[in-house]
Design a protein around this motif. Structure first.
Motif, PDB file in Angstrom:
ATOM      1  N   ASP A  27     -74.033 120.591  45.379  1.00 21.85           N
ATOM      2  CA  ASP A  27     -72.891 120.218  46.213  1.00 21.85           C
ATOM      3  C   ASP A  27     -71.639 120.127  45.335  1.00 21.85           C
ATOM      4  O   ASP A  27     -71.628 119.360  44.376  1.00 21.85           O
ATOM      5  N   ALA A  32     -67.788 126.678  46.062  1.00 19.88           N
ATOM      6  CA  ALA A  32     -66.977 126.267  44.917  1.00 19.88           C
ATOM      7  C   ALA A  32     -66.146 127.411  44.368  1.00 19.88           C
ATOM      8  O   ALA A  32     -65.014 127.217  43.911  1.00 19.88           O
ATOM      9  N   ASP A  34     -74.240 117.738  41.218  1.00 14.65           N
ATOM     10  CA  ASP A  34     -72.799 117.918  41.418  1.00 14.65           C
ATOM     11  C   ASP A  34     -72.355 119.231  40.788  1.00 14.65           C
ATOM     12  O   ASP A  34     -72.355 119.366  39.553  1.00 14.65           O
ATOM     13  N   PHE A  35     -71.973 120.189  41.603  1.00 10.53           N
ATOM     14  CA  PHE A  35     -71.551 121.484  41.074  1.00 10.53           C
ATOM     15  C   PHE A  35     -70.056 121.430  40.768  1.00 10.53           C
ATOM     16  O   PHE A  35     -69.221 122.005  41.465  1.00 10.53           O
ATOM     17  N   THR A  36     -69.725 120.729  39.708  1.00 11.18           N
ATOM     18  CA  THR A  36     -68.346 120.600  39.244  1.00 11.18           C
ATOM     19  C   THR A  36     -68.026 121.751  38.287  1.00 11.18           C
ATOM     20  O   THR A  36     -68.930 122.444  37.806  1.00 11.18           O
ATOM     21  N   PRO A  37     -66.749 121.960  37.962  1.00  9.02           N
ATOM     22  CA  PRO A  37     -66.421 122.988  36.964  1.00  9.02           C
ATOM     23  C   PRO A  37     -67.129 122.750  35.633  1.00  9.02           C
ATOM     24  O   PRO A  37     -67.578 123.705  34.983  1.00  9.02           O
ATOM     25  N   ASP A  38     -67.240 121.485  35.226  1.00  7.70           N
ATOM     26  CA  ASP A  38     -67.933 121.179  33.972  1.00  7.70           C
ATOM     27  C   ASP A  38     -69.410 121.551  34.060  1.00  7.70           C
ATOM     28  O   ASP A  38     -69.997 122.067  33.098  1.00  7.70           O
ATOM     29  N   TYR A  39     -70.024 121.254  35.203  1.00  9.09           N
ATOM     30  CA  TYR A  39     -71.439 121.591  35.392  1.00  9.09           C
ATOM     31  C   TYR A  39     -71.633 123.108  35.338  1.00  9.09           C
ATOM     32  O   TYR A  39     -72.553 123.608  34.681  1.00  9.09           O
ATOM     33  N   SER A  41     -75.590 113.500  39.291  1.00  7.70           N
ATOM     34  CA  SER A  41     -75.639 114.429  38.173  1.00  7.70           C
ATOM     35  C   SER A  41     -77.072 114.800  37.861  1.00  7.70           C
ATOM     36  O   SER A  41     -77.974 113.982  37.927  1.00  7.70           O
TER      37      SER A  41
END
Length: 213
Positions: A66, A72, A101-106, A11
């Motif tokens: 990533d 994504a 971390d390219f998450t939806p939250d990020y 993160s």
């Protein structure tokens, strides 16, 4: 150059602890982007950042993502794996590679949160491409970065024929059966092969030899 390539995506909030700046260094200079393939255009941006960091006694950092934002959002496939990308970035001589971390939250965070991440990393100077965007709704841009950091916006790098070097173009060349032209735009990074051999020993994916042939 790092002792190992046992990097996993972390993160951006952990960046300060994961990549401390040495006492002999005064802040950090960072190049930020997808850097898919780490092609000649990317190498030019990072090389400029690296020379500036060395001349000013700053840590030379790179931040990538990533999965790649384009991946994504279902708009493309990566040129190479994450481990290959990290190896090629380190082969350029940078001090640290940070993988967010390219998450939806990020992706949904406000743009100002991205600026806070950079401040926590001790960043003083930022190098990005002219089309770089960040934060929820892609509301962040180089102008917003410049409200808190010294920002250098890299111009596009072109090949001898005047065409822009980009990851999209490299993917297109591969898809159209022109691997030699794609290799030419990726550039040869001799140190990357040894790094990826080390990565392979840690069960990370091996380097696509087409990129080094």
């Amino acid at each position: 150059m790092p002792a190992s390539l046992s990097h996993t995506p972390v993160s951006a909030r952990r960046a300060k602890d994961a990549y401390p700046i040495g006492a002999h260094l005064s802040g950090a200079s960072i190049a930020i982007g997808a850097f898919d393939g780490v092609h000649l255009g990317h190498q030019a941006v990072i090389g400029t950042m690296l020379r500036r960091a060395r001349s000013q006694g700053m840590a030379a950092l790179v931040q990538t993502f990533d999965p790649l934002p384009k991946v994504a959002f279902g708009r493309g496939r990566p040129i190479c794996s994450l481990s290959e990308r990290i190896a090629r970035l380190y082969a350029l001589g940078v001090d640290r590679v940070h993988v967010a971390d390219f998450t939806p939250d990020y992706a949904a965070r406000p743009a100002e949160a991205f600026l806070d991440d950079l401040s926590e990393m001790g960043v003083r100077e930022v190098y990005v491409g002219e089309d770089f965007r960040f934060g929820r709704g892609r509301t962040g841009d180089p102008a917003l970065l410049a409200t808190r950091f010294c920002v250098t916006t890299a111009e596009s790098v072109t090949c001898p024929l005047g065409e822009r070097i980009s990851s999209t173009r490299i993917r297109g060349l591969r898809a159209s059966g022109q691997p030699g032209a794609a290799r030419a735009l990726l550039g040869l990074l001799p140190g990357a092969f040894a790094l990826v051999q080390e990565a392979a020993a840690q069960n990370l994916s091996p380097l696509d030899l087409e990129m080094l042939s």
